[in-house]
Design an enzyme around this catalytic site. Structure first.
Site, PDB file in Angstrom:
ATOM      1  N   THR A 187      -3.465  11.446   6.619  1.00  0.00           N
ATOM      2  CA  THR A 187      -3.194  10.805   5.338  1.00  0.00           C
ATOM      3  C   THR A 187      -4.454  10.965   4.487  1.00  0.00           C
ATOM      4  OG1 THR A 187      -4.088   8.633   5.933  1.00  0.00           O
ATOM      5  CG2 THR A 187      -1.806   9.087   6.565  1.00  0.00           C
TER       6      THR A 187
ATOM      7  N   ASP B 137      -1.231  -6.770  -5.507  1.00  0.00           N
ATOM      8  CA  ASP B 137      -2.585  -6.524  -5.027  1.00  0.00           C
ATOM      9  C   ASP B 137      -2.842  -7.522  -3.906  1.00  0.00           C
ATOM     10  OD1 ASP B 137      -5.290  -6.355  -4.553  1.00  0.00           O
ATOM     11  OD2 ASP B 137      -5.893  -6.457  -6.658  1.00  0.00           O
TER      12      ASP B 137
ATOM     13  N   SER C 140      -2.687  -2.077  12.206  1.00  0.00           N
ATOM     14  CA  SER C 140      -4.039  -2.232  12.701  1.00  0.00           C
ATOM     15  C   SER C 140      -4.639  -0.834  12.869  1.00  0.00           C
ATOM     16  CB  SER C 140      -4.053  -3.013  14.004  1.00  0.00           C
ATOM     17  OG  SER C 140      -5.365  -3.256  14.433  1.00  0.00           O
TER      18      SER C 140
ATOM     19  N   PHE D  81      -4.914   9.997  11.520  1.00  0.00           N
ATOM     20  CA  PHE D  81      -3.704  10.687  11.086  1.00  0.00           C
ATOM     21  C   PHE D  81      -3.929  11.357   9.738  1.00  0.00           C
ATOM     22  CE2 PHE D  81      -1.881   8.244  14.434  1.00  0.00           C
ATOM     23  CZ  PHE D  81      -0.752   8.948  14.831  1.00  0.00           C
TER      24      PHE D  81
ATOM     25  N   SER E  13     -12.633  -6.437  10.294  1.00  0.00           N
ATOM     26  CA  SER E  13     -11.387  -6.865   9.652  1.00  0.00           C
ATOM     27  C   SER E  13     -10.184  -6.615  10.551  1.00  0.00           C
ATOM     28  CB  SER E  13     -11.210  -6.139   8.311  1.00  0.00           C
ATOM     29  OG  SER E  13     -10.957  -4.753   8.486  1.00  0.00           O
TER      30      SER E  13
ATOM     31  N   SER F 147       1.127   3.716  -2.413  1.00  0.00           N
ATOM     32  CA  SER F 147       0.781   4.805  -3.336  1.00  0.00           C
ATOM     33  C   SER F 147       0.683   6.154  -2.638  1.00  0.00           C
ATOM     34  CB  SER F 147      -0.536   4.496  -4.057  1.00  0.00           C
ATOM     35  OG  SER F 147      -1.603   4.388  -3.125  1.00  0.00           O
ATOM     36  N   SER F 148       0.381   6.148  -1.343  1.00  0.00           N
ATOM     37  CA  SER F 148       0.243   7.402  -0.592  1.00  0.00           C
ATOM     38  C   SER F 148       0.311   7.094   0.900  1.00  0.00           C
ATOM     39  CB  SER F 148      -1.090   8.091  -0.936  1.00  0.00           C
ATOM     40  OG  SER F 148      -2.187   7.261  -0.561  1.00  0.00           O
ATOM     41  N   GLY F 149       0.099   8.121   1.726  1.00  0.00           N
ATOM     42  CA  GLY F 149      -0.034   7.934   3.161  1.00  0.00           C
ATOM     43  C   GLY F 149       1.166   7.320   3.838  1.00  0.00           C
TER      44      GLY F 149
ATOM     45  N   GLY G  54       0.805  -1.227   0.000  1.00  0.00           N
ATOM     46  CA  GLY G  54       0.000   0.000   0.000  1.00  0.00           C
ATOM     47  C   GLY G  54       0.825   1.258   0.000  1.00  0.00           C
TER      48      GLY G  54
END
Length: 287
Positions: free
Chosen positions: A185, A54, A134, A183, A151, A11-13, A9
């Site tokens: 993001t 993915d 988490s 946060f 989840s 792509s950002s944040g 993950g």
């Protein structure tokens, strides 16, 4: 000595920040994400390896990706950051199985399949760290967040079991759950809302949930840069984590810390107030 990190993950944040900070520090990074050539192109100048991954793919597909990722550096991978996430908002009665399946594929089954694929390699190596992103939502259920919270509760349960298993089987492999609050993001701007199926009974609730998310965006109390710095410290045993034994779970942000503390205090109070009833069900009552 430089470590090699695999991060999902990116792509950002948090994911992007991990890549930039670790590369600046001289560590090796395998930055992953969906449609990576396009969505992670802004990270190529960091020198990170870019890998299309993915996390909602099948277990076999993920295993093949991990095999390839492990081969990119001579000593394999030292740290995995399971960061990819999917936020779903919707009331329990309004969700259908497909809605829940979508969030579980990313937030639970993705980390689960990655863990199963990489553990044999880390065990053979004798060391490694698996960091699971988490949330306060892994402790505290909020109205309208049942899909996301479910989840994260599942992720926390799996990681806790894994940490106890590895304490016997492979003590050199460390498990870490970080539990951020809100946060700064782009994550909340990407919130997925389950379709409103019962306008009469849930229309007002749906609007409140949408307004709540809109109010959070831009008003998050947490500093993402600081959070990633602290997470890196937790893995490396540096900074504020230097000289300390890092526990399985670490909350981040005043709001995340507050939610976890509130839940712990609430649960302890229940245990104390209902101790007699709980113990009354034993076959042989305590003396």
């Amino acid at each position: 000595m430089p470590q090699t990190w695999l991060i999902t993950g990116c792509s950002s944040g948090f994911g992007e920040l991990f890549v930039r900070k670790l590369r600046a520090a001289g560590d090796n990074v395998i930055a992953t994400g969906r449609s990576a050539e396009m969505k992670l192109s802004h990270l190529k100048d960091t020198g990170a390896e870019i890998l299309d991954l993915d996390v909602s793919m099948s277990s076999d597909a993920i295993r093949a990706k991990i095999e390839h990722a492990w081969s990119l550096f001579p000593d394999g991978i030292d740290v995995v950051v399971n960061n990819a996430g999917y936020i779903l908002s919707g009331a329990v009665e309004e969700l259908n199985p497909e809605d829940l399946e979508n969030v579980m594929k990313t937030n639970f089954y993705g980390p689960f399949h990655i863990t199963q694929a990489i553990l044999p390699k880390m065990r053979a190596k004798g060391k490694g760290t698996l960091l699971y992103m988490s949330s306060q939502a892994g402790w505290y259920g909020d109205p309208g967040a049942s899909g996301y919270c479910s989840s994260k509760f599942a992720l926390e349960g799996m990681a806790e079991c894994l940490s106890r298993e590895l304490a016997y089987i492979a003590p050199g492999i460390k498990i870490l759950l970080v539990e951020p609050g809100y946060f700064s993001t782009s994550v909340f701007s990407k919130t997925n809302f389950a379709p409103l199926r019962n306008q009469t009974d849930y229309g007002g609730f749906f609007k409140v949930a949408q307004d709540y998310v809109a109010d959070v965006i831009g008003n998050e109390p947490g500093d993402s840069d600081k959070a990633v710095d602290r997470m890196i410290d937790l893995v490396k045993g540096t900074g504020m984590a230097a000289g300390k034994t890092v526990p399985l779970r670490v909350p981040l942000g005043s709001d995340g810390w507050g939610k976890v503390k509130e839940k712990c205090e609430e649960t302890l109070k229940i245990c104390e107030e209902w101790e007699e009833l709980a113990k009354s069900t034993d076959k042989k009552p305590a003396a």
